[in-house]
Structures are given as structure tokens and as C-alpha cells.
Design an enzyme around this catalytic site. Structure first.
Site, PDB file in Angstrom:
ATOM      1  CB  CYS A 156     -10.526  17.916 -22.326  1.00  0.00           C
ATOM      2  SG  CYS A 156     -11.888  18.948 -21.771  1.00  0.00           S
TER       3      CYS A 156
ATOM      4  CG  HIS B 266      -7.912  20.498 -25.219  1.00  0.00           C
ATOM      5  ND1 HIS B 266      -9.099  20.165 -25.817  1.00  0.00           N
ATOM      6  CD2 HIS B 266      -8.207  20.887 -23.948  1.00  0.00           C
ATOM      7  CE1 HIS B 266     -10.080  20.341 -24.945  1.00  0.00           C
ATOM      8  NE2 HIS B 266      -9.562  20.779 -23.815  1.00  0.00           N
TER       9      HIS B 266
ATOM     10  CG  ASN C 264     -12.849  22.699 -23.743  1.00  0.00           C
ATOM     11  OD1 ASN C 264     -12.862  21.653 -24.384  1.00  0.00           O
ATOM     12  ND2 ASN C 264     -12.271  22.800 -22.557  1.00  0.00           N
TER      13      ASN C 264
HETATM   14  N1  COA Z   1     -17.405  37.202 -17.590  1.00  0.00           N
HETATM   15  C1  COA Z   1     -16.961  38.254 -16.890  1.00  0.00           C
HETATM   16  N2  COA Z   1     -16.207  38.128 -15.790  1.00  0.00           N
HETATM   17  C2  COA Z   1     -15.903  36.903 -15.377  1.00  0.00           C
HETATM   18  C3  COA Z   1     -16.350  35.761 -16.052  1.00  0.00           C
HETATM   19  C4  COA Z   1     -17.147  35.942 -17.193  1.00  0.00           C
HETATM   20  N3  COA Z   1     -17.610  34.920 -17.942  1.00  0.00           N
HETATM   21  N4  COA Z   1     -15.878  34.666 -15.410  1.00  0.00           N
HETATM   22  C5  COA Z   1     -15.165  35.112 -14.362  1.00  0.00           C
HETATM   23  N5  COA Z   1     -15.177  36.454 -14.340  1.00  0.00           N
HETATM   24  C6  COA Z   1     -14.535  37.354 -13.371  1.00  0.00           C
HETATM   25  C7  COA Z   1     -14.187  36.677 -12.076  1.00  0.00           C
HETATM   26  O1  COA Z   1     -15.305  36.678 -11.227  1.00  0.00           O
HETATM   27  C8  COA Z   1     -13.055  37.544 -11.568  1.00  0.00           C
HETATM   28  O2  COA Z   1     -13.595  38.679 -10.965  1.00  0.00           O
HETATM   29  P1  COA Z   1     -12.907  39.327  -9.660  1.00  0.00           P
HETATM   30  O3  COA Z   1     -11.524  39.720 -10.106  1.00  0.00           O
HETATM   31  O4  COA Z   1     -13.800  40.473  -9.357  1.00  0.00           O
HETATM   32  O5  COA Z   1     -12.902  38.239  -8.636  1.00  0.00           O
HETATM   33  C9  COA Z   1     -12.349  37.991 -12.846  1.00  0.00           C
HETATM   34  O6  COA Z   1     -13.278  37.758 -13.916  1.00  0.00           O
HETATM   35  C10 COA Z   1     -11.059  37.271 -13.129  1.00  0.00           C
HETATM   36  O7  COA Z   1     -11.265  35.905 -12.917  1.00  0.00           O
HETATM   37  P2  COA Z   1     -10.111  34.879 -13.085  1.00  0.00           P
HETATM   38  O8  COA Z   1     -10.624  33.521 -12.735  1.00  0.00           O
HETATM   39  O9  COA Z   1      -8.849  35.346 -12.444  1.00  0.00           O
HETATM   40  O10 COA Z   1      -9.858  34.991 -14.651  1.00  0.00           O
HETATM   41  P3  COA Z   1      -8.800  34.246 -15.534  1.00  0.00           P
HETATM   42  O11 COA Z   1      -7.966  35.225 -16.237  1.00  0.00           O
HETATM   43  O12 COA Z   1      -8.108  33.131 -14.791  1.00  0.00           O
HETATM   44  O13 COA Z   1      -9.723  33.550 -16.614  1.00  0.00           O
HETATM   45  C11 COA Z   1     -10.673  31.409 -17.123  1.00  0.00           C
HETATM   46  C12 COA Z   1     -10.706  32.629 -16.209  1.00  0.00           C
HETATM   47  C13 COA Z   1     -11.714  30.406 -16.639  1.00  0.00           C
HETATM   48  C14 COA Z   1     -11.015  31.864 -18.536  1.00  0.00           C
HETATM   49  C15 COA Z   1      -9.252  30.811 -17.118  1.00  0.00           C
HETATM   50  O14 COA Z   1      -8.812  30.648 -15.789  1.00  0.00           O
HETATM   51  C16 COA Z   1      -9.199  29.487 -17.811  1.00  0.00           C
HETATM   52  O15 COA Z   1      -9.356  29.414 -19.023  1.00  0.00           O
HETATM   53  N6  COA Z   1      -8.892  28.396 -17.068  1.00  0.00           N
HETATM   54  C17 COA Z   1      -8.835  27.088 -17.644  1.00  0.00           C
HETATM   55  C18 COA Z   1     -10.226  26.547 -17.833  1.00  0.00           C
HETATM   56  C19 COA Z   1     -10.253  25.404 -18.755  1.00  0.00           C
HETATM   57  O16 COA Z   1      -9.691  25.470 -19.821  1.00  0.00           O
HETATM   58  N7  COA Z   1     -10.941  24.333 -18.363  1.00  0.00           N
HETATM   59  C20 COA Z   1     -11.060  23.191 -19.153  1.00  0.00           C
HETATM   60  C21 COA Z   1      -9.759  22.496 -19.194  1.00  0.00           C
HETATM   61  S1  COA Z   1      -9.834  21.133 -20.264  1.00  0.00           S
END
Ligand code: COA
Length: 322
Positions: free
Chosen positions: A113, A249, A279
Site C-alpha cells: 500500500c 492512505h 483501500n
Molecule cells: N462483517 C461483519 N462482522 C465482521 C466482519 C465483517 N465484514 N469482519 C469481521 N467481523 C467480526 C469478527 O469476526 C469479530 O467477531 P467476534 O467478535 O464474534 O469474534 C468482530 O467482527 C470484530 O472483529 P475485529 O477484528 O475485532 O474488528 P475490528 O474493529 O478490529 O475491525 C478491521 C476489523 C479489519 C476493519 C480492522 O481491524 C482494520 O481495519 N484493520 C486494518 C486493516 C487494514 O487496513 N489493512 C490494510 C492495511 S494497508
């Protein structure tokens, strides 16, 4: 002192819009979850046969036209991507040929990215040392080609698109400072497990796909970007209150808000496109920059802080006087 000045910007998006409601039909997710956790409402997805090079070419043509620069005047094409058309030649070479800029140096940069920010940093240094007078810098991806559409944790996050800038040597700034970093120790938090050398299926018999430990990526990204913006201000000998626009970003609105908070900037001074584009990896910063320029928000003489974070991990920034 010679600086690299941004003459003009361009961008390109695939036509097809895929909303969160559309994704509700293929994975167990909801518009509400995606919006509140990421800020994403929709993304663009490349048509069958539409490549990273196609998007890059369109973005480049727009930037060159607005800059009033002929392809034959370019000394360099550098393209950030992690989804090249072919293993080789580099997508930069394919785009160079399609533009008719044959003969100048052309290569891809893979920094996930941070690809566009790395490409910008490289081009900036070629211009500062006098080896290059005019450079075309592109960030382009068809990232959805490596999305596993059965994994709700990651498939909702990504989109396709491209952005480009034309740089020219100038006595006036210009790009004031760039900071580029990587730490391969984080390779297991965000990666694609297949490739030419290791083979195109992994031990689980999966092919090309994004593997991500989202929560951990999120934490490291926020911490790393905090340090990066401090470092960039220091390198540019500037204070946060001198920045007119943060152009970050576009991965997650909550990460963007955390960086703005660190800088003491209001969200009115932050360019946000993650809601529309999701993204787009290397495409993200130049797409946001182009949207800001075309909408008239970014004006000549203003100071812009550009930054990105991605797989590797890589992270990079630029302080720019537009
Ligand atoms: N829809 C619904 N629920 C979802 C889901 C989706 N698309 N994806 C995950 N969940 C669920 C998980 O299974 C979890 O359930 P549980 O509590 O029963 O285990 C719950 O939502 C919370 O998951 P969590 O991973 O704690 O959520 P979060 O608040 O951290 O958000 C991301 C998840 C991926 C959005 C966040 O961590 C993120 O943006 N991370 C960075 C990713 C990124 O930017 N990557 C590229 C970098 S360049």
C-alpha cells in the site's frame, strides 16, 4: 537547490460500483458493520480483462494532459503496484510503451500500500540529483483480483483504482521532504502467500489471496503513522499548524482520524475518499490527491502531508508544497 514540483495529477477508476449492500449478498456482513468499522460505503471493481496497466494508463494520460507535458518529454516512469499485469515486463514498461514515452527509464516499485509513496520518494531523489527533469509517478492496482470473496474480514476492505502525478524539476518547492521505511519482521500480519518462486498454491491449496490479521495491523498502523508524521514534520522543519491538508492512505477512517488527531488537525482538513474507493493500495494516495485537486480544495502554494502504510510492513510520507 533543485526540487521536484507536482505539475498535475490524474486518476482512473473502474466503472463498476459495488456497495456494502452488494457484499451482504455474498458474505455474512452488514452495511452498518462495514461503515462503522472502516468508513467504507462502496468500492470500484475492475471489469473482466481490465488491468492495472489500463487504469494506470488512463490516470497517466489525464495527468500528462493537465500538465501540458508530452510523453516524449518524460525521463522516467515509476509505478507503484503489488498487482502488476504480468510478472515482467514491469507494468511501468507496458504503460510507457502505450503512452509513447519509449526510451526513458521505467520500472515498478512493490511496497504494497505504500507503493505510490515509495515511487514518489524515488522519483523525487532522481530529480533532486539532476538525473531526471520530468517524471511520471503512478500508483495503480487491481487489488480485488487477489481478494478471497469468502473471507468477510478482508473482502469488504479493498477496491481497484489508479492515480498519477507529473513531476518537474524546479527552483521552488516542491516536495520538501520524504520519509521511507520498512520492517519485514511484520511480514506475517499482511501478505499474499503465493508467488513465482514459492509456487502458485500454498499448503492449504489456496491461490492468490490477501492474508491479514486485521486487528494487529490496525494497532501497528496507528502507532507507526503517529511516529511517521512527527518524523516528516521534523524532516521538513515545519510545525503541524503549517499543514493545509492531510492526504492519508485510505484504508480505514478510524486510522485516518487517529493520525489527524495526532496532528491536531480537524477532519475538515483531511481528504477522505475511503468511503467511495475503499483501500486501493498504491492507488489510494494519488486518487485522494487528484480528487482534492479537481474539487478545488487543494490550491497552489498549500502544504500537503501525504502518507501511507502497508504490507511489509512499509510506511512512507511526503511533505509537499503544491
Ligand atoms: N462483517 C461483519 N462482522 C465482521 C466482519 C465483517 N465484514 N469482519 C469481521 N467481523 C467480526 C469478527 O469476526 C469479530 O467477531 P467476534 O467478535 O464474534 O469474534 C468482530 O467482527 C470484530 O472483529 P475485529 O477484528 O475485532 O474488528 P475490528 O474493529 O478490529 O475491525 C478491521 C476489523 C479489519 C476493519 C480492522 O481491524 C482494520 O481495519 N484493520 C486494518 C486493516 C487494514 O487496513 N489493512 C490494510 C492495511 S494497508
Amino acid at each position: 537547490m533543485t526540487y521536484a514540483r507536482i505539475l498535475a495529477t490524474g486518476s482512473a477508476l473502474p466503472e463498476r460500483v459495488v456497495t456494502n449492500a452488494d457484499l451482504e449478498k455474498i458474505v455474512d456482513t452488514s452495511d452498518e458493520w462495514i461503515r462503522t468499522r472502516t468508513g467504507i460505503r462502496e468500492r470500484r471493481i475492475a471489469a473482466e480483462g481490465e488491468t492495472t496497466g489500463d487504469l494506470a494508463l488512463r490516470a497517466a494520460q489525464q495527468a500528462l494532459q493537465d500538465a501540458g507535458v508530452k510523453p516524449s518529454d518524460l525521463d522516467m516512469v515509476v509505478l507503484g503496484t503489488t498487482t502488476p499485469d504480468l510478472v515482467f515486463p514491469a507494468t511501468a514498461c507496458l504503460v510507457q510503451d502505450r503512452l509513447g514515452a519509449n526510451g526513458c527509464m521505467a520500472f515498478d516499485v512493490n511496497a504494497a500500500c505504500s507503493g505510490f509513496m515509495y515511487a514518489l520518494g524515488v522519483a523525487n531523489n532522481f530529480i533532486r540529483t539532476g538525473q531526471v527533469r520530468r517524471a511520471l509517478v503512478i500508483g495503480a492496482e487491481t487489488l480485488t483480483r487477489m481478494v478471497d470473496w469468502s473471507e468477510r474480514e478482508s473482502c469488504v476492505l479493498f477496491g481497484d483504482g489508479a492515480g498519477a502525478v507529473v513531476l518537474e524539476a524546479s527552483d521552488e518547492p516542491g516536495i520538501i521532504a520524504t520519509c521511507l521505511h520498512a520492517d519485514g519482521g511484520y511480514k506475517d500480519l499482511l501478505y499474499n502467500p503465493v508467488g513465482v518462486s514459492v509456487g502458485f498454491t500454498d499448503e492449504k491449496n489456496h491461490g492468490v489471496r490477501i492474508c491479514m490479521r486485521g486487528r494487529e495491523v490496525f494497532k501497528v498502523a496507528v502507532k507507526t503513522l503517529d511516529a511517521l508524521v512527527d518524523e516528516t514534520l521534523q524532516a521538513a522543519h515545519m510545525h503541524a499548524d503549517q499543514i493545509d491538508w492531510l492526504i492519508p492512505h485510505q484504508a480505514n477512517l478510524r486510522i485516518i482520524e487517529a493520525t489527524a488527531k495526532r496532528l491536531g488537525m480537524s477532519m475538515d482538513q483531511v481528504i477522505v475518499t475511503v468511503d467511495k474507493h475503499a483501500n486501493t493500495s498504491s492507488g489510494s494516495v494519488p486518487l485522494a490527491l487528484d480528487a482534492a485537486v479537481r474539487s478545488g480544495r487543494v490550491k497552489r502554494g498549500q502544504h500537503l502531508l501525504l502518507e501511507a502504510f502497508g504490507g511489509g510492513f512499509t510506511w512512507a510520507s511526503a511533505m509537499v508544497r503544491y
